[in-house]
Structure formats: structure tokens, C-alpha cells
Write a protein that holds these residues in place. Sequence first.
Motif, PDB file in Angstrom:
ATOM      1  N   GLN A  69      32.745  23.448  -3.631  1.00  0.00           N
ATOM      2  CA  GLN A  69      31.320  23.791  -3.663  1.00  0.00           C
ATOM      3  C   GLN A  69      30.513  22.847  -4.552  1.00  0.00           C
ATOM      4  O   GLN A  69      29.301  22.997  -4.682  1.00  0.00           O
ATOM      5  CB  GLN A  69      31.156  25.225  -4.183  1.00  0.00           C
ATOM      6  CG  GLN A  69      31.874  26.276  -3.348  1.00  0.00           C
ATOM      7  CD  GLN A  69      31.915  27.621  -4.043  1.00  0.00           C
ATOM      8  OE1 GLN A  69      31.087  27.923  -4.904  1.00  0.00           O
ATOM      9  NE2 GLN A  69      32.891  28.448  -3.676  1.00  0.00           N
ATOM     10  N   GLN A  70      31.185  21.872  -5.150  1.00  0.00           N
ATOM     11  CA  GLN A  70      30.517  20.987  -6.100  1.00  0.00           C
ATOM     12  C   GLN A  70      29.854  19.803  -5.396  1.00  0.00           C
ATOM     13  O   GLN A  70      30.510  19.064  -4.667  1.00  0.00           O
ATOM     14  CB  GLN A  70      31.522  20.451  -7.129  1.00  0.00           C
ATOM     15  CG  GLN A  70      32.343  21.515  -7.825  1.00  0.00           C
ATOM     16  CD  GLN A  70      31.485  22.480  -8.613  1.00  0.00           C
ATOM     17  OE1 GLN A  70      30.640  22.087  -9.409  1.00  0.00           O
ATOM     18  NE2 GLN A  70      31.714  23.771  -8.386  1.00  0.00           N
ATOM     19  N   ASN A  71      28.561  19.638  -5.622  1.00  0.00           N
ATOM     20  CA  ASN A  71      27.886  18.434  -5.146  1.00  0.00           C
ATOM     21  C   ASN A  71      28.218  17.245  -6.031  1.00  0.00           C
ATOM     22  O   ASN A  71      28.328  16.101  -5.560  1.00  0.00           O
ATOM     23  CB  ASN A  71      26.371  18.640  -5.133  1.00  0.00           C
ATOM     24  CG  ASN A  71      25.932  19.666  -4.109  1.00  0.00           C
ATOM     25  OD1 ASN A  71      26.473  19.718  -3.003  1.00  0.00           O
ATOM     26  ND2 ASN A  71      24.962  20.500  -4.466  1.00  0.00           N
ATOM     27  N   GLU A  72      28.382  17.511  -7.308  1.00  0.00           N
ATOM     28  CA  GLU A  72      28.692  16.463  -8.279  1.00  0.00           C
ATOM     29  C   GLU A  72      29.348  17.112  -9.485  1.00  0.00           C
ATOM     30  O   GLU A  72      29.014  18.229  -9.869  1.00  0.00           O
ATOM     31  CB  GLU A  72      27.408  15.745  -8.692  1.00  0.00           C
ATOM     32  CG  GLU A  72      27.610  14.497  -9.535  1.00  0.00           C
ATOM     33  CD  GLU A  72      26.302  13.760  -9.761  1.00  0.00           C
ATOM     34  OE1 GLU A  72      26.246  12.545  -9.553  1.00  0.00           O
ATOM     35  OE2 GLU A  72      25.317  14.424 -10.165  1.00  0.00           O
ATOM     36  N   VAL A  73      30.326  16.412 -10.086  1.00  0.00           N
ATOM     37  CA  VAL A  73      30.988  16.913 -11.286  1.00  0.00           C
ATOM     38  C   VAL A  73      30.790  15.916 -12.421  1.00  0.00           C
ATOM     39  O   VAL A  73      30.445  14.758 -12.202  1.00  0.00           O
ATOM     40  CB  VAL A  73      32.496  17.155 -11.051  1.00  0.00           C
ATOM     41  CG1 VAL A  73      32.699  18.156  -9.930  1.00  0.00           C
ATOM     42  CG2 VAL A  73      33.226  15.850 -10.752  1.00  0.00           C
ATOM     43  N   LEU A  74      31.042  16.384 -13.636  1.00  0.00           N
ATOM     44  CA  LEU A  74      30.892  15.543 -14.828  1.00  0.00           C
ATOM     45  C   LEU A  74      32.179  15.574 -15.630  1.00  0.00           C
ATOM     46  O   LEU A  74      32.730  16.640 -15.905  1.00  0.00           O
ATOM     47  CB  LEU A  74      29.735  16.056 -15.688  1.00  0.00           C
ATOM     48  CG  LEU A  74      29.567  15.454 -17.086  1.00  0.00           C
ATOM     49  CD1 LEU A  74      29.276  13.955 -16.998  1.00  0.00           C
ATOM     50  CD2 LEU A  74      28.463  16.185 -17.851  1.00  0.00           C
ATOM     51  N   ALA A  75      32.664  14.371 -15.995  1.00  0.00           N
ATOM     52  CA  ALA A  75      33.814  14.249 -16.889  1.00  0.00           C
ATOM     53  C   ALA A  75      33.353  13.531 -18.157  1.00  0.00           C
ATOM     54  O   ALA A  75      32.695  12.491 -18.084  1.00  0.00           O
ATOM     55  CB  ALA A  75      34.946  13.475 -16.231  1.00  0.00           C
ATOM     56  N   TYR A  99      29.827   6.888 -33.114  1.00  0.00           N
ATOM     57  CA  TYR A  99      30.757   7.443 -32.124  1.00  0.00           C
ATOM     58  C   TYR A  99      30.701   6.651 -30.822  1.00  0.00           C
ATOM     59  O   TYR A  99      29.785   5.869 -30.579  1.00  0.00           O
ATOM     60  CB  TYR A  99      30.426   8.906 -31.834  1.00  0.00           C
ATOM     61  CG  TYR A  99      29.046   9.149 -31.245  1.00  0.00           C
ATOM     62  CD1 TYR A  99      28.852   9.203 -29.862  1.00  0.00           C
ATOM     63  CD2 TYR A  99      27.941   9.319 -32.067  1.00  0.00           C
ATOM     64  CE1 TYR A  99      27.596   9.431 -29.323  1.00  0.00           C
ATOM     65  CE2 TYR A  99      26.681   9.555 -31.528  1.00  0.00           C
ATOM     66  CZ  TYR A  99      26.512   9.609 -30.160  1.00  0.00           C
ATOM     67  OH  TYR A  99      25.269   9.828 -29.634  1.00  0.00           O
ATOM     68  N   VAL A 100      31.708   6.902 -30.002  1.00  0.00           N
ATOM     69  CA  VAL A 100      31.757   6.365 -28.639  1.00  0.00           C
ATOM     70  C   VAL A 100      31.910   7.534 -27.685  1.00  0.00           C
ATOM     71  O   VAL A 100      32.737   8.424 -27.908  1.00  0.00           O
ATOM     72  CB  VAL A 100      32.932   5.384 -28.442  1.00  0.00           C
ATOM     73  CG1 VAL A 100      32.981   4.902 -26.994  1.00  0.00           C
ATOM     74  CG2 VAL A 100      32.819   4.198 -29.389  1.00  0.00           C
ATOM     75  N   ALA A 101      31.099   7.561 -26.625  1.00  0.00           N
ATOM     76  CA  ALA A 101      31.189   8.609 -25.607  1.00  0.00           C
ATOM     77  C   ALA A 101      30.922   8.001 -24.243  1.00  0.00           C
ATOM     78  O   ALA A 101      30.046   7.141 -24.094  1.00  0.00           O
ATOM     79  CB  ALA A 101      30.183   9.717 -25.895  1.00  0.00           C
ATOM     80  N   VAL A 102      31.676   8.442 -23.255  1.00  0.00           N
ATOM     81  CA  VAL A 102      31.483   7.983 -21.878  1.00  0.00           C
ATOM     82  C   VAL A 102      31.380   9.208 -20.975  1.00  0.00           C
ATOM     83  O   VAL A 102      32.236  10.099 -21.030  1.00  0.00           O
ATOM     84  CB  VAL A 102      32.642   7.075 -21.405  1.00  0.00           C
ATOM     85  CG1 VAL A 102      32.465   6.715 -19.936  1.00  0.00           C
ATOM     86  CG2 VAL A 102      32.711   5.814 -22.259  1.00  0.00           C
ATOM     87  N   HIS A 103      30.326   9.246 -20.165  1.00  0.00           N
ATOM     88  CA  HIS A 103      30.135  10.308 -19.178  1.00  0.00           C
ATOM     89  C   HIS A 103      30.344   9.728 -17.781  1.00  0.00           C
ATOM     90  O   HIS A 103      29.763   8.698 -17.443  1.00  0.00           O
ATOM     91  CB  HIS A 103      28.724  10.891 -19.278  1.00  0.00           C
ATOM     92  CG  HIS A 103      28.508  11.728 -20.498  1.00  0.00           C
ATOM     93  ND1 HIS A 103      27.405  12.553 -20.658  1.00  0.00           N
ATOM     94  CD2 HIS A 103      29.256  11.891 -21.620  1.00  0.00           C
ATOM     95  CE1 HIS A 103      27.485  13.164 -21.824  1.00  0.00           C
ATOM     96  NE2 HIS A 103      28.588  12.782 -22.428  1.00  0.00           N
ATOM     97  N   ASP A 160      28.716   7.322 -10.976  1.00  0.00           N
ATOM     98  CA  ASP A 160      27.857   6.850 -12.059  1.00  0.00           C
ATOM     99  C   ASP A 160      28.630   6.893 -13.373  1.00  0.00           C
ATOM    100  O   ASP A 160      29.424   7.812 -13.605  1.00  0.00           O
ATOM    101  CB  ASP A 160      26.607   7.739 -12.174  1.00  0.00           C
ATOM    102  CG  ASP A 160      25.604   7.201 -13.192  1.00  0.00           C
ATOM    103  OD1 ASP A 160      25.536   5.969 -13.360  1.00  0.00           O
ATOM    104  OD2 ASP A 160      24.899   8.013 -13.819  1.00  0.00           O
ATOM    105  N   VAL A 161      28.410   5.873 -14.196  1.00  0.00           N
ATOM    106  CA  VAL A 161      29.062   5.773 -15.502  1.00  0.00           C
ATOM    107  C   VAL A 161      27.998   5.565 -16.567  1.00  0.00           C
ATOM    108  O   VAL A 161      27.161   4.670 -16.451  1.00  0.00           O
ATOM    109  CB  VAL A 161      30.064   4.602 -15.550  1.00  0.00           C
ATOM    110  CG1 VAL A 161      30.688   4.495 -16.946  1.00  0.00           C
ATOM    111  CG2 VAL A 161      31.143   4.767 -14.495  1.00  0.00           C
TER     112      VAL A 161
END
Length: 209
Positions: A69-75, A99-103, A160-161
Amino acid sequence: MYIPALFKETDHAKITEFLKSNAFGLLITQHDGKPLATHLPLEYLEKDGKAYLQGHLAKRNVQWESFDQQNEVLAVFNGPHSYVSASWYSIEEVSTWNYVAVHIYGKLRTMDQEELMPMLEGLMAKYEADVDAPIDMSKLSKKTLNQVYGIVGFEIEITDVQAKYKMSQNRSEKDYENIIDQLEDDRGTQSAETARMMRKFKPDLDGNA
């Protein structure tokens, strides 16, 4: 994710290295109208000109029940981070956090059983490589291997990153080096790792106040 231009990272090789070295992430989806998240290993790979994340979770985890049911997910992936005191600056300022963060955003699909086993074998081979007596998955008993039926594998095609490397790029050369020295003197692992990251990816600081 809010990323000021100075902290935005777009170098593909640098981001890929980070994802492979910091592969324990947070998968966020919608389930019954509310956000749901699971902490789990997510392996980055490239095939057929596209980039993906692969992972698995327990069937008892209800998150997978709404995957289709997911159109888009986020990690979300986190790297080293540490408090930075304003007392380390040569001018009056406020303290902050480095800090370092990647979505990662993408389209998720559930794996079939034939895809799941090779993925698990690759995962074990990666993390057993540095173990003194590594486990060989092919030598596990049928009873143990039957546990695979209690998990669900999935793959996320990356669309997308967003990468943020907030590592004091807005400081002067003198302040930057002093921050590294202070972090290296700290006994905490995160502080030392943050200092190492700052040394490895030191920017051109000419002209910074």
C-alpha cells in the motif's frame, strides 16, 4: 530533510561508501494511518543501472502487511555524531552538533522466497567475514534454515537521496582543527569517529569566518 547548501553532500561515491559502512538503518512506512518504523540492516546495491536497498523483517512485525500500500517509503541512516562546544571557537558563537545523516526515498516491493535466500547468504557472508569462526549458511541444518519462513524480504528501488554532512564546514581553518583536536581528546567513541570523519572529508575552508 532540511539541508543548508554548505552541508549538502552530492558525491555519489562518498554517499555509497557511507551507506555500505553504516548499513543499520530505520525503515519508515505508513500503517493504519500512522507512521511505523523498524530498525534493521539495509544493504545498498546497484544493478541494471539502478540503485536499491535490500532487507528483511519478521513476519510477526505488522509493518510488512502494508508494504503493497506504500506509494513511497523512507529509510534513514545515521553516521558518527558529537556535541561541539562553542568554547572551541576563536570567536563568540553558539554550541552545536556535528553529524552525518542520509535519507533514502524509494519504491518498495516484497521479495519472493527464491530471492530471499541469496540475499540472506550475501548478508551473512559480509558480516561473518571478520568473525574468527564464521558461520557457513550452506552447512546449517534444515531445521535452522526453516526459520527463513518466519521472515519477509523486501527491496527498495531508490528514487531520491538526501545526504547531510554537518561537519563544521562553516568554521575557520583554525577552529576546524581545534574542534578535531577536542573531539579526539574525548573518550567517547562517537567523538573520535566524528573527528575521523572531519579529517577524512575536510573541505576547503578558505574565506570562512
